[in-house]
Motif scaffolding. Structure first.
Motif, mmCIF file in Angstrom:
data_model
loop_
_atom_site.group_PDB
_atom_site.id
_atom_site.type_symbol
_atom_site.label_atom_id
_atom_site.label_comp_id
_atom_site.label_asym_id
_atom_site.label_seq_id
_atom_site.Cartn_x
_atom_site.Cartn_y
_atom_site.Cartn_z
ATOM 1 N N PRO A 296 0.811 -1.218 0.000
ATOM 2 C CA PRO A 296 0.000 0.000 0.000
ATOM 3 C C PRO A 296 0.841 1.263 0.000
ATOM 4 C CG PRO A 296 -0.063 -1.049 2.162
ATOM 5 C CD PRO A 296 0.648 -1.992 1.248
ATOM 6 N N PHE A 343 -7.306 -5.338 -5.612
ATOM 7 C CA PHE A 343 -7.746 -5.644 -4.251
ATOM 8 C C PHE A 343 -8.083 -4.352 -3.509
ATOM 9 C CE2 PHE A 343 -6.819 -10.120 -4.133
ATOM 10 C CZ PHE A 343 -5.790 -10.285 -5.055
ATOM 11 N N PRO A 344 -8.974 -4.430 -2.534
ATOM 12 C CA PRO A 344 -9.317 -3.222 -1.793
ATOM 13 C C PRO A 344 -8.242 -2.919 -0.749
ATOM 14 C CG PRO A 344 -10.592 -5.059 -0.965
ATOM 15 C CD PRO A 344 -9.753 -5.597 -2.083
ATOM 16 N N SER A 345 -7.865 -1.673 -0.649
ATOM 17 C CA SER A 345 -6.899 -1.305 0.388
ATOM 18 C C SER A 345 -7.603 -0.906 1.672
ATOM 19 C CB SER A 345 -6.008 -0.168 -0.109
ATOM 20 O OG SER A 345 -6.798 0.850 -0.669
ATOM 21 N N ASP A 346 -8.882 -0.660 1.568
ATOM 22 C CA ASP A 346 -9.638 -0.276 2.749
ATOM 23 C C ASP A 346 -11.009 -0.916 2.648
ATOM 24 O OD1 ASP A 346 -10.762 2.923 4.130
ATOM 25 O OD2 ASP A 346 -10.765 0.881 4.925
ATOM 26 N N PRO A 347 -11.105 -2.203 2.991
ATOM 27 C CA PRO A 347 -12.325 -2.942 2.668
ATOM 28 C C PRO A 347 -13.574 -2.448 3.372
ATOM 29 C CG PRO A 347 -10.585 -4.400 3.442
ATOM 30 C CD PRO A 347 -10.107 -3.019 3.665
ATOM 31 N N PHE A 348 -13.390 -1.760 4.480
ATOM 32 C CA PHE A 348 -14.571 -1.419 5.252
ATOM 33 C C PHE A 348 -14.905 0.058 5.220
ATOM 34 C CE2 PHE A 348 -14.854 -5.615 6.493
ATOM 35 C CZ PHE A 348 -13.598 -6.071 6.840
ATOM 36 N N GLY A 349 -14.081 0.792 4.555
ATOM 37 C CA GLY A 349 -14.394 2.213 4.452
ATOM 38 C C GLY A 349 -14.911 2.538 3.064
ATOM 39 N N PHE A 376 -12.315 -5.692 -7.087
ATOM 40 C CA PHE A 376 -13.085 -5.173 -5.958
ATOM 41 C C PHE A 376 -13.333 -3.693 -6.219
ATOM 42 C CE2 PHE A 376 -12.988 -8.473 -2.673
ATOM 43 C CZ PHE A 376 -12.031 -9.331 -3.168
ATOM 44 N N CYS A 401 -16.391 -8.046 -7.339
ATOM 45 C CA CYS A 401 -16.892 -7.904 -5.986
ATOM 46 C C CYS A 401 -17.174 -6.439 -5.707
ATOM 47 C CB CYS A 401 -15.898 -8.450 -4.977
ATOM 48 S SG CYS A 401 -16.482 -8.231 -3.304
ATOM 49 N N ILE A 402 -18.444 -6.112 -5.682
ATOM 50 C CA ILE A 402 -18.846 -4.768 -5.294
ATOM 51 C C ILE A 402 -18.927 -4.763 -3.780
ATOM 52 C CG2 ILE A 402 -20.644 -3.032 -5.513
ATOM 53 C CD1 ILE A 402 -21.402 -4.542 -8.153
ATOM 54 N N LEU A 403 -18.192 -3.875 -3.165
ATOM 55 C CA LEU A 403 -17.994 -3.974 -1.723
ATOM 56 C C LEU A 403 -19.294 -3.905 -0.931
ATOM 57 C CD1 LEU A 403 -14.677 -1.979 -1.545
ATOM 58 C CD2 LEU A 403 -15.016 -4.374 -0.994
ATOM 59 N N PRO A 405 -22.686 -5.320 -0.800
ATOM 60 C CA PRO A 405 -23.086 -6.528 -1.510
ATOM 61 C C PRO A 405 -24.401 -6.469 -2.276
ATOM 62 C CG PRO A 405 -23.255 -6.834 0.854
ATOM 63 C CD PRO A 405 -22.575 -5.542 0.654
#
Lengths: 672, 306
Positions: A296, A343-349, A376, A401-403, A405
C-alpha cells in the motif's frame, strides 16, 4: 487387438500426454491402455482430499511422484469454516510413507499441515524435491527446518499466504552446506526474522535459483547482496524496500538490480519507501508479472510511473489505491495484459481512491487480451459491464466484488442482471464467475442459458427465489463447484436434481433457506455424496427438528464414504451403514438402472466382440440393443436403460482419436 | 440420420457424471489456476426434462435412465411446481421502495452492511491472510486514515485469529477448545513438538510425556550430545521423571504470560496451566539465572545454578 506396439512404446507415447484430462481419457480406451497409463502416471491432482483415500490413490497409481491436494472449501478463506473442520494432510503422508511411494512433489491448498507431517515427509521421501503450500496452516518454522535439513535434493520450497508460527527464524540455517539444488524459495508470508547470513550463504551456493521471494524482515542491504549473488533470478519478491535514495546503499542496489537482466516477475515491497522506486525502473521493461497488492505504500504518481515502465505486463495484481485514473495508465501501457486483480486497500471504508466501473471500462478498452479478472470496486453499472463484455470476449475468469453486496446500478437503480448477462453471453469460454451487487433471478436465467463452459460459480446476497438456483443447476452442464451464501434458495431448489451433485466436485450453501430435513433427504438419496452440516453455535441451542434451517451445508461427491475426522461442529448426514461405499459393477448398474459410481475395475471397460469394431466419436443409437456407441454427454445411464441385453461396450475418448465424428457399425462408416 | 440418434450437440437436461473410479477425483487444476485444463470425465447421464424450463429440448427417442430425484420419492420432498412459491416470499431488495421482508437472516446481514458497520462475516471475500496483513500493516503505520481500518477490523481480527491459526495455539485461546496445546522444544533438537496440557493432570505426567516425545525423535542435526541423552533416557525410562528431580542433564522450563522463563514444578498445577505459554527442555547449564522455584517473579537477581 489394440496393441500393435509393446507396452514400452505406448508408455513412451503416453509420456507426452501430460494433461490430466487427456490421461484420464487414455485410461478409458481399453484394459491394456488403462494398465499402462496407470503405471506410468506420475502426477495426480485431487481437488477434494475427501473424495478419495490415499490407499486407493496408490492402488491405482503406484508410480505417483507428484501429488496435488486441496482440502477446505473455498469459503474457508473467508472464515466461514471452523478452523478444525478438517483437511489434514498427515494421513496422506503416513500412507504414502508406509507404502514406499517415491514422492517427489507435494502441492497443498487449504490444508492443515502439521510439523509432524513435514518432518515425516523430510525423513521418508529421499528424492523429495518440491513443496508448495498455499493458504495452509498448522505448521511452524520447525516443520520448515525439518524440510530444509533433511531433503537433500530440495528444489522448491514455495509458501504462499500461509499462517505460519515462525517465532524462530533458524529454519533457514538448517539447509546443509551440501544443499545446492534450490531453484525456488518463497518465504514471503513468514512474519519472523530469518538468519540473514544463512540466507546469503544459501543463495550463494544455489546456482540454479530462479525464484526468490523474501519476507519483510529482509532489509535492503541484504537484498542487494542477494541480487549480486543471484543475477540469474527470474522471479523476485522484495521484502523490505526502505532506503534513502541518495545513499550509498541505494546506488549499490541500483547496480545490483541492473545486473539482473532475467527478472520477469516482481512482487513484495512489503515495506516500502516509495520515493526510491526509480531503482526498479531498469528491470520493468521485461516484467510480465507484477504483484504490488501487498504494497500500500506505493500509490499515486509513484505507482503510475512505475507501471508506465512495464510495457510487457501480462499479469498485474494491485490495490485499488491506483484509482480509475491509474487504471487508465494501465490500459494505455500494458497492451499485453491478460490478468488483472484489483484488491481493496480499505475494505470497510468508502475510500475516495477506490476504483469504480470507469477503471474497468478503461482497462477493457485498452487491453483486448484480458481474460482473467478479480475486481473489488465501490460500484458497477450495467452499461459498463455491457461495454466490458463487448471489449473483452475472452474472459475465462470473471470475478467482480462490489464492496456493498446488494448495491444496484447507481445510475439506473436497476439490478445488475443485464450487465452480468452480457458478460456470460459474450464470453463463451467463461469458466469461473463470481457475482455481486443487486441481482435477481434473471441473471441466473442468463447464466443457465449462456454460460456453457462455466465450472465454478460464486453467489452472494442474490436472487429472489429457488428459480435462480434451478436455472444454474439445469443450465450449466459443466458446473463443478457452486458456492452460495445468503440467498433465498431452499429445499425445492436443493432437491430438484440431486443427481447433478454427483457431476460436481462440491456444493456450498450458507445462510440460505435449506433445512435439516432437506439436507437429510439429499444424503439419503445420494450415498455417493457426503452431506456435511456445519454448526458452530452452541450445540444445545441447535434444534434437531427437520424444519430447522441449516446455517452451513457443504456437500461433495466421494468414493470413500463418510470421513472419520470431522470435529464436533460438523455433522455428516446420511445412513451410517452406507458409509462403506459400495461400488457396483456395470452389470449391477444395468440391472438396477440406478445411478451409481461406476467401478474402475477393468472388467467392464472393454468387452471383446467378434462382430463389431467401434472407433471415433460416437453417438447414441437407440435401436440396436447390442451395440452402443458411448457418448460422453449422454452417457452410461442411457446405455443402462436402453440396452438390457448389452453384450458389448467400448469406450473411446475423442481426445485420443482426434477430430471427426465417424462411427463404425456393421454397415460401415456412418457420418453423423 | 437414423431415428433415435441424439444430436450430441444439444444438451438434454441436467447431467450427472457417472464417475469412473478415481478419474472423477483425479481431475486437473480448477479454473482458479490458469495452467491446467479441466478434467471432465465425460460419463454423463441424460435426464428427463428438468423443471419445465424452456431451455431444454428433451429428445423423445426412447426411455432414458433418469437420475432419481425428489419426484421419485413421494414421501419427503415438495413437488417442484411449488419451487417458486415456497421461496417467493423471500425475495428482498434494499433499493426498491417497498422492500418485501426477505429472509430474516439475509436481510439482517445486508442491513448491517448497508448501515456501514462491517458485521457480515466473510464479506468482502478477501482471503484471511490478506486481511491479516492489512491489519498488521495498519498497526505498523500510525497514520490517521488507518485507525478507522483498525476499528472496523477488530472484530474481524479476533474472528480471523481464532479460525485461521491452525492446530497450535497459546493458552490464551482456550475457551473454544477442549485441548490446550503448547509447544515444547528441546535444546539441540530442531523439531519442536506440542503437548496437550489438558491431557495431563500433573507435572509428573507432563514431564514423562515430554521425555518420551523427545526420546522418540531421532535428531538428524547435530546429534552427538543428544545420542547420549537418548541412551540415558532409554536406560531410565522406568524411573520417575528425570526432568523434575534434577538428575537429568536437562530441566523442564516454561515461559509464562509475562515472558519470563521459569522452572516447571513449583506452583500448583492449575496456576501453571493458566500461565504457561510454552515449554522448553533446557540444558541445565543454560538454566542458570532462571527464577528459582521459591523466588518471587519480580526479583530478578542471578541465583546459584541448580
Amino acid at each position: 487387438m489394440m496393441n500393435y506396439f509393446p507396452d514400452e512404446v505406448l508408455e513412451h507415447v503416453f509420456d507426452f500426454i501430460t494433461c490430466h484430462k487427456d490421461r484420464n481419457s487414455v485410461s478409458l480406451v481399453c484394459k491394456s491402455w488403462h494398465r499402462i497409463e496407470r503405471y506410468s502416471r506420475r502426477r495426480v491432482f485431487i481437488g477434494n482430499c475427501y473424495s478419495i483415500s490415499p490407499e486407493r490413490l496408490i492402488a491405482r497409481f503406484p508410480g505417483v511422484k507428484s501429488l496435488t491436494l486441496k482440502g477446505k472449501p473455498h469459503f474457508a478463506d473467508f472464515n466461514l469454516v471452523p478452523y478444525d473442520w478438517g483437511g489434514f494432510v498427515y494421513p496422506w503422508i503416513k500412507v504414502l510413507a508406509e507404502t514406499g511411494i517415491g514422492l517427489e512433489e507435494l502441492r497443498l491448498k487449504r490444508m492443515v499441515v502439521s510439523d509432524e507431517s513435514l518432518e515425516l515427509i523430510s525423513k521418508t521421501f529421499v528424492n523429495f524435491q518440491s513443496l508448495v503450500l498455499v493458504s495452509c496452516d498448522g505448521f511452524s518454522a520447525d516443520g520448515l527446518a525439518a524440510i530444509a535439513a533433511n531433503c537433500r535434493f530440495l528444489r522448491e520450497l514455495d509458501l504462499q499466504e500461509n499462517e505460519v508460527d515462525d517465532h524462530r527464524g533458524h529454519w533457514l540455517s538448517c539447509f546443509p552446506e551440501s544443499c545446492t539444488s534450490l531453484v525456488s524459495l518463497n518465504f514471503a508470508c513468514l512474519k519472523g526474522e530469518v538468519n540473514l547470513g544463512a540466507l546469503e550463504r544459501l543463495v550463494s551456493r544455489s546456482p540454479n535459483l530462479k525464484s526468490l521471494r523474501l519476507n519483510r524482515s529482509v532489509p535492503l542491504d541484504t537484498l542487494q547482496k542477494l541480487l549480486m549473488r543471484a543475477p540469474q533470478l527470474v522471479d523476485l519478491g522484495i521484502g523490505s524496500y526502505v532506503h534513502d535514495p541518495s545513499s550509498e546503499a541505494s546506488n549499490k542496489l541500483k547496480h545490483a538490480i541492473q545486473r539482473c537482466k532475467s527478472i520477469m516477475s516482481l512482487s513484495g515491497f512489503l515495506e516500502v519507501a516509495p520515493r526510491c522506486m526509480s531503482a526498479i525502473y531498469p528491470i520493468c521493461g521485461n516484467l510480465t508479472t507484477l504483484n504490488l497488492s501487498y504494497a500500500p505504500g506505493i500509490h499515486g504518481n509513484k505507482l503510475t510511473k512505475l507501471i508506465q515502465h512495464c510495457r510487457k505486463l501480462q499479469r498485474l495484481w494491485i490495490l485499488d489505491c491506483i484509482g480509475d485514473k491509474g487504471l487508465g495508465v494501465v490500459a494505455s501501457t500494458c497492451k499485453e495484459l491478460q490478468e488483472l486483480r484489483v484488491f481493496p486497500s480499505d475494505p470497510f471504508g468508502a475510500g475516495n481512491d477506490a476504483v469504480t466501473e470507469e477503471g474497468l471500462v478503461l482497462v477493457s478498452a485498452g487491453c483486448p487480451k484480458l481474460n482473467s479478472l478479480l475486481y473489488f470496486c465501490q460500484q458497477m453499472t450495467n452499461a459498463a459491464l455491457i461495454t466490458v463484455a463487448k471489449n473483452c470476449p475472452n474472459f475465462i475468469r470473471f470475478r467482480l466484488c462490489i464492496l456493498d453486496p446488494v448495491r444496484p446500478d447507481p445510475v439506473t437503480n436497476q439490478p445488475l442482471d443485464e450487465g452480468f448477462g452480457a458478460i456470460v453471453q459474450s464470453c463463451k469460454r467463461l469458466k469461473r464467475l463470481s457475482l455481486s451487487g443487486l441481482l435477481t433471478d434473471q441473471v441466473f436465467l442468463y447464466i443457465g442459458m449462456y454460460a456453457e463452459q462455466l465450472e465454478m460459480l460464486s453467489i452472494a446476497f442474490a436472487a429472489d427465489s429457488d428459480k435462480g438456483m434451478l436455472y444454474v443447476l439445469n443450465g450449466c452442464k459443466k458446473l463443478r463447484k457452486l458456492e452460495i451464501r445468503d440467498c433465498p434458495f431452499g429445499n425445492a431448489a436443493l432437491l430438484e436434481d440431486v443427481g447433478k451433485y454427483e457431476t460436481m466436485r462440491s456444493l456450498w450453501m450458507s445462510s440460505c433457506e435449506v433445512t435439516l430435513g432437506g439436507c437429510k433427504t439429499v444424503a439419503e438419496m445420494m450415498p455417493s455424496l457426503n452431506v456435511e452440516i456445519i454448526n458452530e453455535s452452541d450445540q444445545t441451542e441447535f434444534n434437531l427438528d427437520d424444519g430447522q434451517k441449516v446455517d452451513k451445508m457443504y456437500l461433495y461427491r466421494t468414493l470413500v464414504g463418510h470421513r472419520k475426522d470431522a470435529p464436533e461442529s460438523v455433522w455428516i448426514l446420511g445412513d451410517l451403514t452406507r458409509s462403506e461405499h459400495h461400488e457396483p459393477s456395470l452389470n449391477d448398474m444395468i440391472q438396477d438402472m440406478k445411478l451409481k459410481n461406476v467401478s474402475g475395475d477393468d472388467d467392464f471397460i472393454i468387452w471383446e466382440s467378434n462382430n463389431f469394431k467401434l472407433q471415433g466419436n460416437f453417438s447414441v443409437y437407440g435401436y440396436n440393443p447390442f451395440i452402443f456407441f458411448f457418448h460422453p454427454v449422454v452417457g452410461l445411464g442411457v446405455v443402462a436403460s436402453s440396452c438390457k441385453e448389452l453384450q458389448e461396450l467400448r469406450v473411446f475418448p475423442s481426445a485420443v482419436f482426434g477430430a471427426g465424428n465417424d462411427v463404425v457399425t456393421e454397415e460401415g462408416l456412418i457420418r453423423r | 440420420m437414423p431415428a433415435g440418434v441424439v444430436d450430441g450437440g444439444s444438451e438434454t437436461g441436467s447431467m450427472s457424471t457417472v464417475s469412473r473410479e478415481d478419474n472423477m477425483v483425479a481431475s486437473s487444476e480448477d479454473s482458479s489456476s490458469p495452467d491446467e485444463s479441466e478434467l471432465e470425465l465425460g460419463l454423463g447421464l441424460s435426464l428427463g426434462a428438468g423443471v419445465g424450463s424452456k431451455m431444454h429440448q428433451v429428445s423423445k427417442t426412447g426411455p432414458y435412465a433418469r437420475i432419481l430425484t425428489a419426484q421419485d420419492f413421494p414421501s419427503s420432498s415438495p413437488s417442484p411446481s411449488s419451487s417458486s412459491s415456497s421461496s417467493s416470499s423471500s425475495s428482498f431488495s434494499l433499493s426498491r421502495a417497498n422492500a418485501t421482508a426477505g429472509t430474516k437472516r439475509t436481510a439482517d446481514s445486508v442491513a448491517a452492511v448497508a448501515n456501514g458497520s462491517s458485521q457480515v462475516v466473510g464479506w468482502p471475500p478477501i482471503r484471511a491472510y490478506r486481511m491479516n496483513s492489512m491489519v498488521n500493516q495498519a498497526k505498523a503505520s500510525v497514520t490517521e486514515g488507518f485507525n478507522s481500518i483498525m476499528e472496523n477490523c477488530k472484530k474481524e481480527t479476533s474472528m480471523v485469529e481464532n479460525s485461521t491459526i491452525g492446530g497450535y495455539h497459546n493458552s490464551g485461546n482456550t475457551k473454544l477448545r477442549k485441548s490446550l496445546f503448547v509447544k515444547v522444544n528441546m535444546d539441540g533438537i530442531p523439531i519442536g513438538r506440542k503437548v496437550d496440557l489438558n491431557a495431563h493432570e500433573s507435572y509428573e505426567k507432563l514431564a514423562k510425556t515430554s521425555e518420551e516425545m523427545f526420546h522418540e525423535t531421532t535428531p538428524s542435526v547435530n546429534s552427538a550430545g543428544l545420542m547420549a541423552l537418548q541412551r540415558d533416557m532409554t536406560n531410565k525410562m522406568a524411573r520417575p521423571s528425570k526432568l523434575l528431580n534434577g538428575s537429568s542433564d536437562f530441566v523442564l522450563t516454561y515461559e509464562d504470560k509475562e515472558g519470563d522463563w521459569m522452572l516447571v514444578g513449583d506452583v500448583p498445577w492449575e496456576m501453571f496451566r493458566s500461565s504457561v505459554k510454552r515449554l522448553r527442555i533446557m540444558r541445565k547449564s543454560e538454566a542458570t539465572g532462571l527464577a528459582p522455584r521459591s523466588q518471587e517473579r519480580n526479583q530478578r537477581q542471578r541465583r546459584k545454578p541448580l
